[in-house]
Design an enzyme around this catalytic site. Structure first.
Site, short mmCIF file in Angstrom:
data_model
loop_
_atom_site.label_atom_id
_atom_site.label_comp_id
_atom_site.label_asym_id
_atom_site.label_seq_id
_atom_site.Cartn_x
_atom_site.Cartn_y
_atom_site.Cartn_z
N LYS A 1 85.05 -8.40 6.36
CA LYS A 1 86.32 -8.50 6.68
C LYS A 1 86.87 -9.91 6.01
CE LYS A 1 86.99 -7.48 10.88
NZ LYS A 1 85.66 -7.18 11.11
N ARG B 1 92.78 -5.14 17.19
CA ARG B 1 91.47 -4.83 17.84
C ARG B 1 91.55 -3.80 18.68
NH1 ARG B 1 88.54 -9.30 15.27
NH2 ARG B 1 86.64 -9.70 16.45
N ARG C 1 74.73 -15.24 8.60
CA ARG C 1 75.96 -15.68 8.31
C ARG C 1 76.06 -17.36 8.47
NH1 ARG C 1 81.63 -13.12 10.22
NH2 ARG C 1 80.65 -13.19 12.23
N ARG D 1 78.09 -19.64 13.63
CA ARG D 1 78.71 -19.27 14.78
C ARG D 1 77.98 -19.12 16.14
NH1 ARG D 1 83.21 -15.00 12.90
NH2 ARG D 1 82.84 -14.62 15.07
N ARG E 1 79.34 -7.49 20.87
CA ARG E 1 80.64 -7.29 19.83
C ARG E 1 80.51 -6.04 19.34
NH1 ARG E 1 79.11 -12.11 16.45
NH2 ARG E 1 81.05 -11.51 15.01
P1 AMP Z 1 85.96 -12.61 14.35
O1 AMP Z 1 86.20 -13.97 14.06
O2 AMP Z 1 86.91 -11.56 13.93
O3 AMP Z 1 84.46 -12.02 14.56
O4 AMP Z 1 86.33 -12.85 16.07
C1 AMP Z 1 85.56 -13.44 16.88
C2 AMP Z 1 86.03 -13.53 18.38
O5 AMP Z 1 87.32 -13.94 18.60
C3 AMP Z 1 85.87 -12.09 18.84
O6 AMP Z 1 84.60 -11.82 19.30
C4 AMP Z 1 86.81 -12.12 19.99
O7 AMP Z 1 86.14 -12.60 21.15
C5 AMP Z 1 87.96 -13.03 19.45
N1 AMP Z 1 88.87 -12.33 18.73
C6 AMP Z 1 89.31 -12.44 17.29
N2 AMP Z 1 90.25 -11.69 17.01
C7 AMP Z 1 90.84 -11.04 18.35
C8 AMP Z 1 91.82 -10.06 18.66
N3 AMP Z 1 92.74 -9.46 17.82
N4 AMP Z 1 91.62 -9.83 19.76
C9 AMP Z 1 91.24 -10.14 20.93
N5 AMP Z 1 90.10 -11.16 20.73
C10 AMP Z 1 89.77 -11.50 19.31
#
Ligand code: AMP
Length: 216
Positions: free
Chosen positions: A14, A89, A128, A161, A172
């Site tokens: 994404k 989400r 990554r 990360r 996740r």
């Molecule tokens: P990502 O970078 O999209 O993989 O997000 C990393 C982490 O940020 C996720 O595992 C969640 O803990 C948090 N996160 C990101 N976007 C959301 C969202 N829309 N709602 C809740 N938590 C989020």
């Protein structure tokens, strides 16, 4: 002008796709993960509250994320269209998004679901590398930077990360299956969903998205 949502598990691509697509179509790229990580490194109230959830690989509470997103939507660049990456989400966030957009007299035009298999996801996430400066994604073997540890775009340092480790990845993926996957049916029902097979090369997936946007 387009308002696009990218759906798919962590590691579906994404972030990578949103960046390139946004540059190509002159849309704003909004990643709630990036916004949260910026808040964590800046030590803001949002960041302090979000950090422990992110480290565990579970969702940050909706109230916090919705507030953060709503503020981002008050910025003027949103008017020329956007690509949402990592939001919504869950169904509650999908409804919150509709409310936020309704106050601006608009709605979502297209939702791309990047279908990805578990083996590919794990391989992508464990390799990554992310730029500290601009947030661009690389991969140790699939998409290595020209100079090891250095971002091709901005020269920033690359890091891994803290949530890209086996145990957190497992959480996740469980959270995704339980809370985020129902969004596929939700957007399917609204007739806005386009499904793409995203195990393959990023460039191929990107061209398919561009084609679908042109014909939408
Ligand atoms: P990502 O970078 O999209 O993989 O997000 C990393 C982490 O940020 C996720 O595992 C969640 O803990 C948090 N996160 C990101 N976007 C959301 C969202 N829309 N709602 C809740 N938590 C989020």
């Amino acid at each position: 002008m387009m308002r696009i949502v990218l759906l798919g598990p962590p590691g579906a691509g994404k972030g990578t796709q949103a960046r390139v697509l946004a540059r190509r179509l002159r849309l704003s790229h909004i990643s709630t993960g990036d916004l949260l990580r910026q808040n964590v490194s800046a030590g803001t109230d949002f960041g302090l509250e979000a950090k422990s959830y992110m480290e565990k690989g579970v969702l940050v509470p909706d109230t916090l994320v919705n507030k953060m997103l709503s503020r981002r939507f008050d910025e003027p660049d949103i008017k020329s269209g956007f690509i949402l990456d990592g939001y919504p989400r869950n169904l509650n966030q999908a409804r919150a998004l509709e409310e936020i957009l309704k106050t601006k007299g608009s709605g979502i035009d297209l939702v791309f679901y990047l279908n990805t298999s578990e083996g590919v996801i794990i391989q992508r996430l464990t390799g990554r590398r992310v730029c500290k400066g601009c947030g661009a994604n690389f991969h140790a073997t699939n998409m290595p930077p020209k100079v090891e540890g250095v971002c091709d775009n901005c020269g920033g340092a690359l890091y891994q990360r803290t949530d890209d480790v086996a145990e957190t990845i497992k959480n996740r993926l469980e959270v995704y299956a339980k809370e985020s996957a129902p969004l596929i049916n939700y957007y399917e029902a609204s007739g806005k969903l386009k499904r793409l097979e995203a195990d393959g090369e990023a460039g191929v997936v990107l061209e398919e998205m561009v084609r679908l946007i042109k014909f939408s």
